[in-house]
Design a protein around this motif. Structure first.
Motif, mmCIF file in Angstrom:
data_model
loop_
_atom_site.group_PDB
_atom_site.id
_atom_site.type_symbol
_atom_site.label_atom_id
_atom_site.label_comp_id
_atom_site.label_asym_id
_atom_site.label_seq_id
_atom_site.Cartn_x
_atom_site.Cartn_y
_atom_site.Cartn_z
ATOM 1 N N PRO A 191 54.827 19.340 64.993
ATOM 2 C CA PRO A 191 53.518 19.994 64.898
ATOM 3 C C PRO A 191 52.396 19.087 65.402
ATOM 4 O O PRO A 191 52.547 17.862 65.451
ATOM 5 C CB PRO A 191 53.372 20.272 63.398
ATOM 6 C CG PRO A 191 54.241 19.235 62.733
ATOM 7 C CD PRO A 191 55.377 18.991 63.665
ATOM 8 N N THR A 192 51.284 19.697 65.760
ATOM 9 C CA THR A 192 50.083 18.951 66.113
ATOM 10 C C THR A 192 49.184 18.871 64.887
ATOM 11 O O THR A 192 49.495 19.426 63.830
ATOM 12 C CB THR A 192 49.335 19.633 67.265
ATOM 13 O OG1 THR A 192 48.842 20.907 66.805
ATOM 14 C CG2 THR A 192 50.246 19.843 68.465
ATOM 15 N N ASP A 193 48.042 18.205 65.036
ATOM 16 C CA ASP A 193 47.110 18.097 63.913
ATOM 17 C C ASP A 193 46.602 19.460 63.457
ATOM 18 O O ASP A 193 46.213 19.625 62.296
ATOM 19 C CB ASP A 193 45.924 17.217 64.301
ATOM 20 C CG ASP A 193 46.318 15.760 64.468
ATOM 21 O OD1 ASP A 193 47.381 15.373 63.939
ATOM 22 O OD2 ASP A 193 45.575 15.018 65.147
ATOM 23 N N SER A 194 46.636 20.444 64.357
ATOM 24 C CA SER A 194 46.107 21.764 64.017
ATOM 25 C C SER A 194 47.174 22.730 63.531
ATOM 26 O O SER A 194 46.857 23.870 63.166
ATOM 27 C CB SER A 194 45.388 22.374 65.223
ATOM 28 O OG SER A 194 46.281 22.522 66.311
ATOM 29 N N GLY A 195 48.430 22.306 63.518
ATOM 30 C CA GLY A 195 49.435 23.195 62.945
ATOM 31 C C GLY A 195 50.747 23.244 63.696
ATOM 32 O O GLY A 195 51.071 22.371 64.509
ATOM 33 N N ASP A 196 51.511 24.310 63.420
ATOM 34 C CA ASP A 196 52.867 24.457 63.923
ATOM 35 C C ASP A 196 52.915 24.613 65.436
ATOM 36 O O ASP A 196 51.987 25.136 66.069
ATOM 37 C CB ASP A 196 53.524 25.686 63.284
ATOM 38 C CG ASP A 196 53.642 25.559 61.781
ATOM 39 O OD1 ASP A 196 54.351 24.641 61.326
ATOM 40 O OD2 ASP A 196 53.031 26.363 61.059
ATOM 41 N N VAL A 197 54.055 24.191 65.990
ATOM 42 C CA VAL A 197 54.349 24.379 67.408
ATOM 43 C C VAL A 197 55.696 25.096 67.501
ATOM 44 O O VAL A 197 56.704 24.595 67.005
ATOM 45 C CB VAL A 197 54.403 23.041 68.157
ATOM 46 C CG1 VAL A 197 54.827 23.258 69.612
ATOM 47 C CG2 VAL A 197 53.051 22.333 68.092
ATOM 48 N N ILE A 198 55.693 26.271 68.139
ATOM 49 C CA ILE A 198 56.900 27.100 68.231
ATOM 50 C C ILE A 198 57.139 27.450 69.696
ATOM 51 O O ILE A 198 56.221 27.882 70.403
ATOM 52 C CB ILE A 198 56.767 28.408 67.428
ATOM 53 C CG1 ILE A 198 56.299 28.123 65.990
ATOM 54 C CG2 ILE A 198 58.085 29.177 67.446
ATOM 55 C CD1 ILE A 198 57.286 27.348 65.153
#
Length: 454
Positions: A243-250
């Motif tokens: 994930p990045t600082d702003s949230g999930d990565v899909i």
């Protein structure tokens, strides 16, 4: 952006937390059981396994769950001892439930939780470990044509292809004998889809029909569509990356290059051909790279393409590196190691272990006899699962299962199998699947593989 297109209904949390068991108590402490209606008639619940044979041990050994024509079988990974055999009708598929203890069994228009009997009980600055006999529970979600089961974060989403229904559960509730249904949703129409729970109560899901699907949406905790792409024809397969600082990565597979959800938006992976399908993907929470297959023939001869190259998708900038392995593979050939290593089992019988950042080959381990993909995907073929730093590799033709230490490339144990399996899941008692759980089922050191926690 379109308005909300999902029916969304919150369901009271039926159970949460870890198993109600005193960490310092001896074996035989009960969990309790019972049955309750989930509120919509879509799920039934009852106690998880049996505590009558519960034993405290010094450490846990992974348990191997195999689906075969006729049921489900569980083996002790130390010596291949059969711990449970449960007959089941129909074609059986296995999925991680999300808690490291249960396996979600898809069969007969339902997803039923199977308790592998590995228990980890936190106690202050240490854990206590217990084992009990594996058992198929009565905790089940009605799911006509059950599809993807996706654990992510602290929730697990179950997708029913036959209805488009999505059931989201709290997997920690399974230890209490409860499904812990958090909410139930439904897509616009039934289709072969997928849903992924996101941080903060959000959800990523596909939209489509039985004839076509090209839409992926992200919903916030209130059911509002916050991001959408319609540029993912034939959407299939999903993987969560670092994930990045702003949230999930899909990442999701499409037929014109993958699409990545990152930082609240969708990003298209550019490809050089009109057709590029990466419909089978696998990620790792500490790696920004997703491992995927790489198919480039829209109409392959014989109906099935047998690629020799794989894609390493970089979710940071929506690019991909193509690596040719020189030998074909199939959808059960892909997995990730404990440090994000990319694992691919190829027709030449080798387990290829690659650095996902560079594509460099770290190990080529001869592990099964040369093979070819079966004519039907439901048939048994070589496959692997990774847990506790080990690649568990099945050779159905030889009826063997071999264990390879991912870090060193050492093949350290081979077991004979009593059945010809077509699917595998391995549990360790922890949701991550990666921690030191060494020793035999009685907690004694494993002299055959000294220094390894397998």
């Amino acid at each position: 952006m379109r308005s909300i297109v999902m029916k969304r209904r919150a369901v009271a949390l039926l159970g949460a937390g870890v198993l109600a068991l005193s960490a310092c108590a001896g074996a035989g402490t009960g969990t309790g059981s019972g049955a309750s209606d989930a509120g919509s008639g879509t799920a039934t619940e009852s106690g998880s396994g049996s505590s009558s044979d519960r034993t405290e041990v010094g450490a846990l050994s992974p348990r191997i769950v195999l689906a075969y024509d006729g049921g489900v079988l569980t083996l002790d990974s130390t010596d291949g001892t059969v711990l449970n055999e449960t007959p089941l009708e129909g074609y059986v598929r296995l999925n991680p439930a999300g808690d490291g203890r249960h396996v979600a069994v898809s069969a007969s228009d339902a997803v039923t939780m199977y308790d592998t009997g590995l228990l980890v009980q936190p106690h202050g600055d240490h854990n206590h470990y217990y084992t009990q006999s594996p058992a198929l529970t009565e905790m089940a979600v009605d799911a006509p044509h059950p599809g993807h089961v996706v654990p992510h974060g602290d929730r697990t989403a179950i997708f029913a292809d036959g209805t488009g229904a999505i059931t989201v559960i709290d997997p920690t509730s399974l230890a209490d004998g409860e499904l812990g249904i958090l909410e139930e949703l439904a897509t616009d129409a039934p289709h072969h889809g997928v849903a992924v729970p996101l941080a903060g109560g959000g959800l990523l899901t596909t939209q489509g029909t039985e004839d076509a699907r090209s839409t992926v949406q992200v919903l916030d905790a209130d059911g509002n569509v916050t991001a959408q792409t319609d540029d993912c024809p034939g959407v299939h397969g999903e993987a969560a990356a670092q994930p990045t600082d702003s949230g999930d990565v899909i990442s999701l597979g499409c037929e014109n290059g993958s699409v990545i959800y990152r930082d609240g938006e969708f990003h298209k992976v550019a490809v050089d051909t009109d057709y590029q399908r990466s419909g089978n993907q696998t990620g790792h929470e500490d790696s920004p790279i997703v491992l995927a297959d790489n198919k480039v023939e829209a109409e392959p001869a014989g109906g099935t393409e047998h690629p020799t190259s794989i894609a390493l998708i970089d979710t940071r900038d929506a690019t991909q590196q193509i690596v040719d392995l020189g030998s074909s593979y199939w959808f059960r050939s892909l997995d990730r190691g404990p440090d994000g290593e990319a694992l691919v089992l190829t027709y030449d019988g080798e387990l290829n272990v690659l650095d996902p950042e560079t594509g460099e080959m770290l190990h080529e381990v001869p592990v099964v006899e040369p093979w070819e993909e079966p004519a039907e995907w439901q048939e048994a073929g070589p496959m692997l699962a990774v847990a506790d730093g080990t690649a568990f590799v099945v050779d159905p033709a030889a009826q063997t299962l071999s264990m390879v230490d991912v870090a060193s490339g050492e093949l350290y144990r081979t077991l004979d199998l009593p059945v010809v399996p077509h699917e595998i899941q391995v549990t360790t008692g922890t949701a991550s699947g990666e921690y030191e759980v060494g020793g035999s089922s009685e907690g004694e050191p494993d002299e055959d593989h000294e220094g390894h926690g397998h």
